[in-house]
Motif scaffolding. Structure first.
Motif, PDB file in Angstrom:
ATOM      1  N   LEU A 113       0.833  -1.206   0.000  1.00 23.63           N
ATOM      2  CA  LEU A 113       0.000   0.000   0.000  1.00 23.63           C
ATOM      3  C   LEU A 113       0.867   1.255   0.000  1.00 23.63           C
ATOM      4  CD1 LEU A 113      -2.685   1.524   0.247  1.00 23.63           C
ATOM      5  CD2 LEU A 113      -2.552   1.191   2.731  1.00 23.63           C
ATOM      6  N   LEU A 114       1.934   1.260   0.802  1.00 20.79           N
ATOM      7  CA  LEU A 114       2.810   2.426   0.867  1.00 20.79           C
ATOM      8  C   LEU A 114       3.456   2.700  -0.489  1.00 20.79           C
ATOM      9  CD1 LEU A 114       4.548   1.879   4.338  1.00 20.79           C
ATOM     10  CD2 LEU A 114       2.584   3.331   3.800  1.00 20.79           C
ATOM     11  N   CYS A 115       3.871   1.636  -1.176  1.00 24.99           N
ATOM     12  CA  CYS A 115       4.455   1.806  -2.513  1.00 24.99           C
ATOM     13  C   CYS A 115       3.418   2.333  -3.496  1.00 24.99           C
ATOM     14  CB  CYS A 115       5.025   0.480  -3.010  1.00 24.99           C
ATOM     15  SG  CYS A 115       6.520  -0.029  -2.168  1.00 24.99           S
ATOM     16  N   LYS A 116       2.222   1.795  -3.411  1.00 25.05           N
ATOM     17  CA  LYS A 116       1.143   2.243  -4.283  1.00 25.05           C
ATOM     18  C   LYS A 116       0.856   3.732  -4.059  1.00 25.05           C
ATOM     19  CE  LYS A 116      -2.461   1.615  -7.058  1.00 25.05           C
ATOM     20  NZ  LYS A 116      -2.311   1.279  -8.463  1.00 25.05           N
ATOM     21  N   MET A 117       0.851   4.174  -2.802  1.00 23.98           N
ATOM     22  CA  MET A 117       0.596   5.575  -2.480  1.00 23.98           C
ATOM     23  C   MET A 117       1.684   6.499  -3.045  1.00 23.98           C
ATOM     24  SD  MET A 117      -0.732   5.074   1.462  1.00 23.98           S
ATOM     25  CE  MET A 117      -0.755   6.837   1.833  1.00 23.98           C
ATOM     26  N   LYS A 118       2.901   5.953  -3.213  1.00 23.52           N
ATOM     27  CA  LYS A 118       3.994   6.738  -3.798  1.00 23.52           C
ATOM     28  C   LYS A 118       3.953   6.745  -5.320  1.00 23.52           C
ATOM     29  CE  LYS A 118       7.348   5.896  -0.098  1.00 23.52           C
ATOM     30  NZ  LYS A 118       8.658   5.283   0.235  1.00 23.52           N
ATOM     31  N   GLY A 119       3.036   5.970  -5.885  1.00 20.35           N
ATOM     32  CA  GLY A 119       2.935   5.912  -7.336  1.00 20.35           C
ATOM     33  C   GLY A 119       3.899   4.942  -7.984  1.00 20.35           C
ATOM     34  N   ILE A 120       4.482   4.028  -7.187  1.00 19.54           N
ATOM     35  CA  ILE A 120       5.401   3.033  -7.739  1.00 19.54           C
ATOM     36  C   ILE A 120       4.603   1.805  -8.167  1.00 19.54           C
ATOM     37  CG2 ILE A 120       7.438   1.625  -7.298  1.00 19.54           C
ATOM     38  CD1 ILE A 120       8.096   3.497  -4.958  1.00 19.54           C
ATOM     39  N   PRO A 121       4.724   1.368  -9.420  1.00 16.58           N
ATOM     40  CA  PRO A 121       4.041   0.127  -9.837  1.00 16.58           C
ATOM     41  C   PRO A 121       4.424  -1.032  -8.923  1.00 16.58           C
ATOM     42  CG  PRO A 121       4.910   1.284 -11.744  1.00 16.58           C
ATOM     43  CD  PRO A 121       5.444   2.002 -10.532  1.00 16.58           C
ATOM     44  N   THR A 122       3.412  -1.723  -8.396  1.00 19.00           N
ATOM     45  CA  THR A 122       3.633  -2.704  -7.337  1.00 19.00           C
ATOM     46  C   THR A 122       2.988  -4.035  -7.686  1.00 19.00           C
ATOM     47  OG1 THR A 122       3.622  -0.912  -5.702  1.00 19.00           O
ATOM     48  CG2 THR A 122       3.320  -3.144  -4.873  1.00 19.00           C
ATOM     49  N   ILE A 123       3.772  -5.106  -7.558  1.00 20.46           N
ATOM     50  CA  ILE A 123       3.271  -6.468  -7.758  1.00 20.46           C
ATOM     51  C   ILE A 123       3.478  -7.230  -6.461  1.00 20.46           C
ATOM     52  CG2 ILE A 123       3.429  -8.584  -9.121  1.00 20.46           C
ATOM     53  CD1 ILE A 123       5.244  -5.598 -10.445  1.00 20.46           C
ATOM     54  N   SER A 124       2.447  -7.868  -5.960  1.00 24.07           N
ATOM     55  CA  SER A 124       2.559  -8.690  -4.759  1.00 24.07           C
ATOM     56  C   SER A 124       2.293 -10.146  -5.121  1.00 24.07           C
ATOM     57  CB  SER A 124       1.568  -8.234  -3.685  1.00 24.07           C
ATOM     58  OG  SER A 124       1.901  -6.943  -3.221  1.00 24.07           O
ATOM     59  N   LEU A 125       3.290 -10.977  -4.911  1.00 29.31           N
ATOM     60  CA  LEU A 125       3.147 -12.414  -5.151  1.00 29.31           C
ATOM     61  C   LEU A 125       2.796 -13.063  -3.821  1.00 29.31           C
ATOM     62  CD1 LEU A 125       3.445 -15.043  -6.725  1.00 29.31           C
ATOM     63  CD2 LEU A 125       5.920 -14.858  -6.481  1.00 29.31           C
ATOM     64  N   MET A 126       1.523 -13.493  -3.666  1.00 30.44           N
ATOM     65  CA  MET A 126       1.029 -14.056  -2.417  1.00 30.44           C
ATOM     66  C   MET A 126       1.015 -15.586  -2.489  1.00 30.44           C
ATOM     67  SD  MET A 126       0.359 -11.848  -0.051  1.00 30.44           S
ATOM     68  CE  MET A 126      -0.807 -12.664   1.043  1.00 30.44           C
ATOM     69  N   HIS A 127       1.728 -16.218  -1.574  1.00 26.74           N
ATOM     70  CA  HIS A 127       1.833 -17.683  -1.580  1.00 26.74           C
ATOM     71  C   HIS A 127       0.773 -18.342  -0.711  1.00 26.74           C
ATOM     72  CE1 HIS A 127       5.736 -18.062  -3.729  1.00 26.74           C
ATOM     73  NE2 HIS A 127       5.842 -16.802  -3.317  1.00 26.74           N
ATOM     74  N   ASN A 128       0.082 -17.570   0.117  1.00 28.60           N
ATOM     75  CA  ASN A 128      -1.073 -18.115   0.839  1.00 28.60           C
ATOM     76  C   ASN A 128      -2.055 -16.987   1.121  1.00 28.60           C
ATOM     77  OD1 ASN A 128       0.027 -16.716   3.024  1.00 28.60           O
ATOM     78  ND2 ASN A 128       0.561 -18.528   4.196  1.00 28.60           N
ATOM     79  N   ILE A 129      -3.276 -17.360   1.457  1.00 20.16           N
ATOM     80  CA  ILE A 129      -4.288 -16.379   1.850  1.00 20.16           C
ATOM     81  C   ILE A 129      -4.948 -16.876   3.130  1.00 20.16           C
ATOM     82  CG2 ILE A 129      -4.702 -15.532  -0.492  1.00 20.16           C
ATOM     83  CD1 ILE A 129      -7.196 -17.260  -0.627  1.00 20.16           C
ATOM     84  N   ILE A 130      -5.427 -15.948   3.939  1.00 18.96           N
ATOM     85  CA  ILE A 130      -5.907 -16.285   5.280  1.00 18.96           C
ATOM     86  C   ILE A 130      -7.065 -17.275   5.236  1.00 18.96           C
ATOM     87  CG2 ILE A 130      -7.594 -14.392   5.491  1.00 18.96           C
ATOM     88  CD1 ILE A 130      -5.117 -15.552   8.243  1.00 18.96           C
TER      89      ILE A 130
END
Length: 311
Positions: free
Chosen positions: A111-128
């Motif tokens: 979220l912090l990267c997104k707020m700075k305008g940096i293109p952000t990819i999150s690779l999630m290996h599990n979900i709650i």
């Protein structure tokens, strides 16, 4: 493009270390990538960057530690100073710690990267939604499980602010799209890290090695495997060696040492400790069988795909 990759990295013992290694190894070969900023956890040994193929420059920034409450600030500071064109986070829910606050704070980073305008990819290996909180050793109280799940849902929403959230299993994509109405989820099946040469299926002389590989102590416990092999030995007189490769889960320090003491009377019981990346193929290829003594799962198993890769 200057790509920042936030991940644990060998010789780190933190989860997803091996996956982080292969992300760096292959991204550095992409012609679009001119430099990789490797934002990683601090380790005593040097980072493993001895790749055979020539690739782009890799700049290592060791700045965070498992269970450090200030990780979010340290990683954010490095991203601000290096000014990457895009950031890739190699994540799971306990990536930055097994204590709830540092683990949660680390998941705010996309979220912090997104707020700075940096293109952000999150690779999630599990979900709650697909983690058995009791079985994996996070929390057993039913009331607190509901609270933890609620916090997990909030953290999932924060991660979903990324430009792209990549998952390794189709079920995860379906849940995120249906429950959170997300349209930025991409399925990237785990698959094999490499396309190795066809393995030699001839077993080496000597005892047949029964291998288990991973980080042990929570939902991965080796006692049942050791005791099962003892039964097989008595029933068949097979010459079997038990190979337990890997280390303790960060959640359960000292687990394997306690197993060593408990089963000191068991013959041909080998604990390899941490396995260096270059010796991984050999340890699989020398084994007759690979065993997965899990009571639960938190995602797609990298070890399973490695076992398949090496025959």
């Amino acid at each position: 493009m200057k790509l920042a990759i936030v991940t644990a990295y060998p010789p780190s013992k933190v989860t997803l270390t091996e996956y982080g290694y292969h992300l760096v190894k292959h991204f550095r070969l992409q012609k679009e990538v001119t430099e990789i900023i490797l934002i990683t956890d601090k380790t005593k040994g040097e980072k493993d960057l001895n790749f055979e193929e020539k690739g782009c420059k890799v700049t290592v920034k060791e700045c965070w530690n498992f269970n450090d409450y200030t990780n979010v600030f340290k990683v954010n500071k490095v991203i601000a100073s290096t000014k990457p064109d895009a950031v890739l986070f190699n994540l799971q829910f306990l990536k930055f710690g097994d204590k709830k606050i540092p683990a949660a704070l680390g998941l705010i980073l996309p979220l912090l990267c997104k707020m700075k305008g940096i293109p952000t990819i999150s690779l999630m290996h599990n979900i709650i939604e697909q983690v058995d909180l009791n079985n994996v050793g996070i929390i057993s109280n039913k009331i607190f499980q509901k609270i933890y799940s609620g916090i997990g849902n909030l953290l999932t929403k924060l991660v979903l602010t990324s430009d792209v959230v990549a998952v390794t299993m189709g079920k995860y994509q379906t849940i995120l799209e249906n429950k959170y109405q997300s349209r930025n989820v991409a399925l990237i099946p785990h698959g094999s890290f490499e396309t190795p040469e066809e393995p030699d299926f001839t077993l080496p002389a000597g005892p047949k090695k029964i291998l288990t590989f991973g980080k042990f102590g929570t939902y991965k416990k080796v006692e049942i495997m050791i005791e099962a092999i003892e039964l097989i030995r008595r029933r068949t007189n097979q010459n079997l060696e038990i190979v337990i490769a890997g280390a303790d889960s960060p959640n359960t320090p000292g687990y394997l040492e306690s197993v060593k003491k408990k089963y000191a009377h068991v013959d041909q019981l080998c604990f390899t400790g941490y396995v260096e990346e270059e010796t991984v193929p050999t340890i699989f290829e020398e084994s007759a069988v690979v065993v997965f003594p899990y009571t639960s799962t938190t995602g797609s198993s990298g070890v399973l795909h490695q076992a398949g890769s090496y025959g």
